[in-house]
Scaffold this motif. Structure first.
Motif, PDB file in Angstrom:
ATOM      1  N   ARG A   1      12.147  31.955 -16.198  1.00  0.00           N
ATOM      2  CA  ARG A   1      11.665  30.568 -16.229  1.00  0.00           C
ATOM      3  C   ARG A   1      12.793  29.608 -15.863  1.00  0.00           C
ATOM      4  N   TRP A   2      13.963  29.819 -16.444  1.00  0.00           N
ATOM      5  CA  TRP A   2      15.110  28.966 -16.135  1.00  0.00           C
ATOM      6  C   TRP A   2      15.578  29.175 -14.698  1.00  0.00           C
ATOM      7  N   GLN A   3      15.575  30.417 -14.254  1.00  0.00           N
ATOM      8  CA  GLN A   3      15.967  30.688 -12.866  1.00  0.00           C
ATOM      9  C   GLN A   3      15.070  29.930 -11.899  1.00  0.00           C
ATOM     10  N   LYS A   4      13.783  29.965 -12.165  1.00  0.00           N
ATOM     11  CA  LYS A   4      12.821  29.301 -11.287  1.00  0.00           C
ATOM     12  C   LYS A   4      13.044  27.793 -11.279  1.00  0.00           C
ATOM     13  N   GLY A   5      13.225  27.208 -12.471  1.00  0.00           N
ATOM     14  CA  GLY A   5      13.427  25.764 -12.561  1.00  0.00           C
ATOM     15  C   GLY A   5      14.704  25.309 -11.880  1.00  0.00           C
ATOM     16  N   LEU A   6      15.799  26.026 -12.130  1.00  0.00           N
ATOM     17  CA  LEU A   6      17.076  25.656 -11.529  1.00  0.00           C
ATOM     18  C   LEU A   6      17.095  25.939 -10.031  1.00  0.00           C
ATOM     19  N   ASP A   7      16.451  27.025  -9.633  1.00  0.00           N
ATOM     20  CA  ASP A   7      16.402  27.373  -8.214  1.00  0.00           C
ATOM     21  C   ASP A   7      15.695  26.273  -7.418  1.00  0.00           C
ATOM     22  N   LYS A   8      14.621  25.752  -7.986  1.00  0.00           N
ATOM     23  CA  LYS A   8      13.897  24.659  -7.341  1.00  0.00           C
ATOM     24  C   LYS A   8      14.794  23.434  -7.201  1.00  0.00           C
ATOM     25  N   LEU A   9      15.540  23.132  -8.248  1.00  0.00           N
ATOM     26  CA  LEU A   9      16.424  21.972  -8.239  1.00  0.00           C
ATOM     27  C   LEU A   9      17.547  22.143  -7.216  1.00  0.00           C
ATOM     28  N   VAL A  10      18.110  23.339  -7.139  1.00  0.00           N
ATOM     29  CA  VAL A  10      19.189  23.609  -6.183  1.00  0.00           C
ATOM     30  C   VAL A  10      18.703  23.436  -4.750  1.00  0.00           C
ATOM     31  N   HIS A  11      17.536  23.975  -4.437  1.00  0.00           N
ATOM     32  CA  HIS A  11      17.021  23.876  -3.071  1.00  0.00           C
ATOM     33  C   HIS A  11      16.623  22.438  -2.720  1.00  0.00           C
ATOM     34  N   GLN A  12      16.110  21.698  -3.696  1.00  0.00           N
ATOM     35  CA  GLN A  12      15.828  20.279  -3.459  1.00  0.00           C
ATOM     36  C   GLN A  12      17.123  19.527  -3.166  1.00  0.00           C
ATOM     37  N   TYR A  13      18.141  19.848  -3.921  1.00  0.00           N
ATOM     38  CA  TYR A  13      19.447  19.207  -3.747  1.00  0.00           C
ATOM     39  C   TYR A  13      19.994  19.452  -2.350  1.00  0.00           C
ATOM     40  N   LYS A  14      19.990  20.698  -1.921  1.00  0.00           N
ATOM     41  CA  LYS A  14      20.516  21.023  -0.595  1.00  0.00           C
ATOM     42  C   LYS A  14      19.696  20.345   0.502  1.00  0.00           C
ATOM     43  N   SER A  15      18.385  20.333   0.331  1.00  0.00           N
ATOM     44  CA  SER A  15      17.514  19.712   1.329  1.00  0.00           C
ATOM     45  C   SER A  15      17.790  18.216   1.453  1.00  0.00           C
ATOM     46  N   TYR A  16      17.923  17.535   0.316  1.00  0.00           N
ATOM     47  CA  TYR A  16      18.196  16.096   0.351  1.00  0.00           C
ATOM     48  C   TYR A  16      19.584  15.809   0.918  1.00  0.00           C
ATOM     49  N   CYS A  17      20.544  16.692   0.634  1.00  0.00           N
ATOM     50  CA  CYS A  17      21.886  16.509   1.202  1.00  0.00           C
ATOM     51  C   CYS A  17      21.833  16.566   2.728  1.00  0.00           C
ATOM     52  N   GLU A  18      21.039  17.470   3.258  1.00  0.00           N
ATOM     53  CA  GLU A  18      20.904  17.596   4.711  1.00  0.00           C
ATOM     54  C   GLU A  18      20.196  16.374   5.300  1.00  0.00           C
ATOM     55  N   GLN A  19      19.127  15.932   4.638  1.00  0.00           N
ATOM     56  CA  GLN A  19      18.370  14.781   5.136  1.00  0.00           C
ATOM     57  C   GLN A  19      19.168  13.484   5.024  1.00  0.00           C
ATOM     58  N   ALA A  20      20.030  13.416   4.012  1.00  0.00           N
ATOM     59  CA  ALA A  20      20.797  12.184   3.775  1.00  0.00           C
ATOM     60  C   ALA A  20      21.713  11.847   4.935  1.00  0.00           C
ATOM     61  N   LEU A  21      22.139  12.857   5.682  1.00  0.00           N
ATOM     62  CA  LEU A  21      23.121  12.643   6.746  1.00  0.00           C
ATOM     63  C   LEU A  21      22.543  11.951   7.972  1.00  0.00           C
ATOM     64  N   SER A  22      21.227  11.779   8.007  1.00  0.00           N
ATOM     65  CA  SER A  22      20.639  11.002   9.103  1.00  0.00           C
ATOM     66  C   SER A  22      20.885   9.509   8.889  1.00  0.00           C
ATOM     67  N   PHE A  23      21.088   9.115   7.623  1.00  0.00           N
ATOM     68  CA  PHE A  23      21.323   7.725   7.216  1.00  0.00           C
ATOM     69  C   PHE A  23      20.182   6.798   7.640  1.00  0.00           C
ATOM     70  N   GLU A  24      19.019   7.390   7.919  1.00  0.00           N
ATOM     71  CA  GLU A  24      17.862   6.586   8.311  1.00  0.00           C
ATOM     72  C   GLU A  24      17.127   6.045   7.094  1.00  0.00           C
ATOM     73  N   ASP A  25      17.179   6.806   6.006  1.00  0.00           N
ATOM     74  CA  ASP A  25      16.465   6.406   4.798  1.00  0.00           C
ATOM     75  C   ASP A  25      17.406   6.547   3.602  1.00  0.00           C
ATOM     76  N   GLY A  26      17.759   5.424   3.014  1.00  0.00           N
ATOM     77  CA  GLY A  26      18.669   5.455   1.873  1.00  0.00           C
ATOM     78  C   GLY A  26      18.118   6.226   0.690  1.00  0.00           C
ATOM     79  N   LYS A  27      16.791   6.421   0.670  1.00  0.00           N
ATOM     80  CA  LYS A  27      16.174   7.146  -0.441  1.00  0.00           C
ATOM     81  C   LYS A  27      16.608   8.609  -0.450  1.00  0.00           C
ATOM     82  N   ASP A  28      16.783   9.196   0.741  1.00  0.00           N
ATOM     83  CA  ASP A  28      17.218  10.594   0.810  1.00  0.00           C
ATOM     84  C   ASP A  28      18.610  10.751   0.204  1.00  0.00           C
ATOM     85  N   LEU A  29      19.485   9.820   0.539  1.00  0.00           N
ATOM     86  CA  LEU A  29      20.842   9.879   0.000  1.00  0.00           C
ATOM     87  C   LEU A  29      20.824   9.670  -1.512  1.00  0.00           C
TER      88      LEU A  29
END
Length: 408
Positions: A135-163
Motif C-alpha cells: 500500500r505504501w509502495q503504491k502511494g509513494l510510487d504514484k507521488l514519485v512519478h507525478q513529481y518526475k512528470s511535473y519536473c519535466e513539464q516545468a522546463l517548458s516554462f509555459e505554465d507556472g502551475k507545472d513548476l
C-alpha cells in the motif's frame, strides 16, 4: 480421538460436562479421576486414577457426565461461573484450560504474536505486512512519478502551475520520507532538496512578479504602480537567469538515476522503515512539536507583539510545521480515510493564512534589498513599503491565535 477439543463453561457449583464421546474415548465412565494443575498453562489435567491412588484424592463423574472442579483449583485459577474454558484430549488424558489465545484473523492457536492486547499468528502477520508495505509502495510510487512528470513539464516554462506542482510534489515526497524516518543524508533526499532549491528560485520569482503586476494594474496611485512595475521587471531579469540554470541542472538531478535510486529504495529499503513505524505515535510527535512552536509564538507575542522580528520568526516556524503536517495528514488520509483528512484540512487553513503573511514579508525584503536598482524615488519606495507593511500588520492583527490550536 487425539487433539479433539471443545469450548465450554463451568456452572455455579464449579462443574462442567465432559461429552459422552470424550468419556468413552478416555474410559472415564465409572472411574476414579485424578485432577492436577498444569505446570506451564493455566489449567488442569484429568486422568484415570492408578490402582495406588488413594480414593480421597479422586473424583467421579455424576450421572450427567459432569465433573466437579475442586474449590482449591478454581480459586487458584480464578475460575468462576460462566468462565469460558477449553476441554481437549491429549493422549490418554484430558486438559481443561482457559481458552487459549487465537489469531483474531484466522483463529490459529500456534505461532502467535501479541499485538495491542490481541493475537495474530505469524502467517497472518506476514500477509498483513506484505499488504501494508505494498500500500505504501503504491502511494509513494504514484507521488514519485507525478513529481518526475511535473519536473519535466516545468522546463517548458509555459505554465507556472507545472513548476509549482513540481515543487509541491517534491516537498510532499520529502516530507513523507522524513516522516517514516529517512535521514537527510539519503541520496534520494539530497536530490529532492537540490531540485527544490532550483525550482524554488523560479517559483518565488513567479509569485513575486504575478503579485506585483497585479498590484500595478489595481493601484490607483500611478507613482505606486510605477514602483510595482519596476520591481516586477527587475525580478523578471532574475527569473530568466534562474530558468536557464534550472533548465540545465534539473534534468541532471531528477533523471533516470533518480528513478533507479527510487526503485532500489522501494524494493530494498522501504520495508525497513515501515515495519517499526507506529503511525499515530509518529504523527503525535509532529503535532506535539507544532504545539510547542505555537506556544513559543504565543509567548513572543505576549512579550513583544505580533510584528516583532522574533514573533515573526516563531510564526514562520509554525507555518513550516503546519505545512509538513498538512502533507503528512493528506497522504495518510488518502490511504486510511477521514480522521487524517480532517486534520489535513485544518492544517491547510493554518498554512494558507500564514502563507499570505509570509509572502508580504518576502515582498518587503525584496524591496529593501533592491531599492537602489530601480528608477523611482525613495519617497515612492517608502510609500509602497508603508502600504505593504500596513497590510502585514492588518493580517497579523486579524490572525487569531486560537487558529493555531488543533483538535485531535
Amino acid at each position: 480421538m487425539d487433539n479433539t477439543s471443545l469450548t465450554l463453561q463451568i456452572d455455579g457449583m464449579g462443574r462442567f460436562v465432559i461429552p459422552k464421546e470424550m468419556r468413552d474415548a478416555l474410559g472415564f465412565e465409572d472411574q476414579g479421576l485424578v485432577i492436577n494443575s498444569l505446570s506451564k498453562r493455566r489449567g488442569i489435567s484429568i486422568s484415570k486414577a492408578s490402582a495406588n491412588t488413594a480414593k480421597k484424592n479422586t473424583k467421579r463423574l455424576d450421572v450427567d457426565g459432569r465433573l466437579l472442579i475442586p474449590a482449591q483449583f478454581r480459586k487458584e485459577l480464578g475460575w468462576v461461573k460462566g468462565k469460558e474454558l477449553e476441554l481437549e484430549i491429549e493422549k490418554d488424558y484430558a486438559v481443561l484450560q482457559e481458552s487459549p489465545s487465537r489469531c483474531i484473523i484466522c483463529g490459529n492457536k500456534k505461532q502467535l504474536l501479541e499485538v495491542k492486547e490481541s493475537f495474530v499468528c505469524e502467517d497472518c502477520l506476514s500477509t498483513a505486512n506484505v499488504v501494508y508495505i505494498e500500500r505504501w509502495q503504491k502511494g509513494l510510487d504514484k507521488l514519485v512519478h507525478q513529481y518526475k512528470s511535473y519536473c519535466e513539464q516545468a522546463l517548458s516554462f509555459e505554465d507556472g502551475k507545472d513548476l509549482h506542482q513540481a515543487r509541491v510534489k517534491g516537498r510532499r515526497l520529502e516530507t513523507i520520507l522524513f516522516f517514516i524516518g529517512v535521514g537527510k543524508d539519503h541520496a534520494l533526499i539530497e536530490r529532492i532538496q537540490e531540485a527544490h532549491d532550483r525550482l524554488g528560485k523560479v517559483r518565488e520569482s513567479d509569485v513575486f512578479i504575478d503579485s506585483f503586476k497585479k498590484r500595478a494594474e489595481q493601484e490607483e496611485d500611478s507613482s505606486h504602480a510605477q514602483v510595482y512595475r519596476q520591481f516586477a521587471e527587475l525580478r523578471e531579469e532574475k527569473r530568466e537567469k534562474h530558468q536557464k540554470k534550472l533548465a540545465k541542472n534539473l534534468p541532471e538531478i531528477i533523471d533516470n538515476r533518480f528513478m533507479e535510486l527510487w526503485e532500489q529504495f522501494k524494493t530494498n529499503e522501504l520495508r525497513n522503515y515501515l515495519l517499526p513505524l507506529k503511525i499515530d505515535e509518529r504523527l503525535n510527535e509532529y503535532e506535539q512539536t507544532f504545539k510547542e512552536l505555537t506556544q513559543t509564538f504565543n509567548e513572543e507575542v505576549t512579550e513583544k507583539g505580533k510584528n516583532d522580528k522574533s514573533s515573526l520568526k516563531a510564526l514562520h516556524s509554525v507555518r513550516i510545521k503546519a505545512k509538513a503536517l498538512r502533507y503528512i495528514c493528506k497522504y495518510l488520509g488518502d490511504m486510511y480515510g477521514k480522521p487524517y483528512k480532517k486534520k489535513a484540512k485544518q492544517y491547510k487553513e493554518v498554512q494558507r493564512n500564514l502563507g499570505d503573511i509570509n509572502d508580504l514579508r518576502d515582498f518587503l525584503k525584496e524591496i529593501k534589498q533592491n531599492q537602489k536598482k530601480v528608477d523611482v524615488s525613495k519617497q515612492q519606495i517608502q510609500q509602497v513599503r508603508g502600504q505593504l507593511n500596513q497590510e502585514l500588520v492588518e493580517l497579523l492583527e486579524s490572525f487569531e491565535v486560537k487558529e493555531l490550536t488543533m483538535t485531535s
